[in-house]
Design an enzyme around this catalytic site. Structure first.
Site, mmCIF file in Angstrom:
data_model
loop_
_atom_site.group_PDB
_atom_site.id
_atom_site.type_symbol
_atom_site.label_atom_id
_atom_site.label_comp_id
_atom_site.label_asym_id
_atom_site.label_seq_id
_atom_site.Cartn_x
_atom_site.Cartn_y
_atom_site.Cartn_z
ATOM 1 N N HIS A 104 -69.415 4.641 -20.965
ATOM 2 C CA HIS A 104 -69.887 5.465 -22.091
ATOM 3 C C HIS A 104 -68.751 5.787 -23.063
ATOM 4 O O HIS A 104 -68.966 5.907 -24.266
ATOM 5 C CB HIS A 104 -70.472 6.791 -21.586
ATOM 6 N N HIS A 123 -70.225 3.538 -14.747
ATOM 7 C CA HIS A 123 -71.253 3.848 -15.750
ATOM 8 C C HIS A 123 -70.722 4.880 -16.761
ATOM 9 O O HIS A 123 -70.829 4.683 -17.981
ATOM 10 C CB HIS A 123 -72.506 4.385 -15.031
ATOM 11 N N GLU A 124 -70.127 5.953 -16.249
ATOM 12 C CA GLU A 124 -69.663 7.026 -17.142
ATOM 13 C C GLU A 124 -68.453 6.581 -17.962
ATOM 14 O O GLU A 124 -68.346 6.906 -19.145
ATOM 15 C CB GLU A 124 -69.344 8.294 -16.345
ATOM 16 N N CYS A 148 -80.088 5.399 -17.396
ATOM 17 C CA CYS A 148 -79.173 6.229 -18.183
ATOM 18 C C CYS A 148 -79.974 7.352 -18.834
ATOM 19 O O CYS A 148 -81.053 7.101 -19.373
ATOM 20 C CB CYS A 148 -78.497 5.374 -19.255
HETATM 21 ZN ZN ZN Z 1 -75.538 6.834 -19.054
#
Ligand code: ZN
Length: 228
Positions: free
Chosen positions: A176, A172-173, A126
């Protein structure tokens, strides 16, 4: 401070338009907040300016995705683009992980739904946890619903299915936006300094070196996928 003011402030921190934004690191509170709804939140000129600045920042890093919380803005918005993937069949590792080129997308308020029970294990890093990788299990296939921002500033609703590495980038995004980092959901004790990654190309070898336990030990040599 409201989101418009904060967006303006973050953009104005650059010495000049066209410079990358500062990527905040783990410990910054924006990475742990639940992002606020982005659709109709910013005036369209400002949203485009933010999107362009985030694309510059993602490419400069370089990375394959960047979420607004990573530039200190708790807004449900991210950009993704994978220009590093090879075309099908060119690279064995890319093929195993089903990594394919992903054109630039800018997405507001994405919602992901895992499809099926297949999980793929792979090292992930990340931009907000600089220098570290860990093994993260992800759904192989996801359904993506979002509002997409197009280059001319218009928006469109999308409803799509994605597999493999693209599905991983989206997971993953999207994480966030809920204040979750990939290392929060990784296989316990799989943290590796990025400088050692050449020793961990094969997950079977990684399992042995790191003393991992659980489902990941069911992977045969050269395999990355469990379930189906
Ligand atoms: Zn990330």
């Amino acid at each position: 401070m409201d989101i418009t003011e904060l967006t303006r402030k973050i953009l104005d921190r650059r010495a000049k338009v066209g410079d990358p934004l500062r990527i905040v690191q783990a410990g910054h509170p924006a990475l742990r907040r639940r992002a606020v709804r982005a659709t109709d939140r910013l005036e369209s000129g400002l949203l485009l300016e933010l999107a362009e600045a985030m694309v510059v920042t993602m490419r400069a890093a370089p990375g394959v995705g960047l979420a607004a919380p990573q530039v200190g803005l708790p807004l449900s918005f991210y950009v993704v683009e994978d220009r590093f993937a090879s075309e099908q069949g060119e690279d064995e590792d890319d093929d195993l992980l089903e990594r394919r080129p992903l054109p630039l997308r800018a997405l507001l308020d994405p919602v992901l739904e895992p499809l099926g029970s297949e999980r793929v294990y792979a090292f992930e890093g990340c931009l907000s946890v600089d220098g570290w990788q860990s093994i993260v299990p992800r759904s192989r296939t996801v359904r993506l619903r979002a509002t997409e921002l197009l280059g001319d500033g218009s928006i469109q609703e999308i409803d799509e299915e994605h597999v493999g590495w693209t599905a991983r980038i989206l997971q993953h995004e999207t994480d966030h936006l809920a204040g979750t980092l990939c290392h929060d959901v990784s296989v316990p004790r799989s943290f590796v300094d990025a400088g050692y990654m050449s020793h961990y190309a094969d997950l079977g070898e990684a399992v042995r070196r790191l003393g991992l336990t659980g489902e990941i030990t069911e992977l045969a040599p050269g395999e990355v996928r469990i379930g189906g």
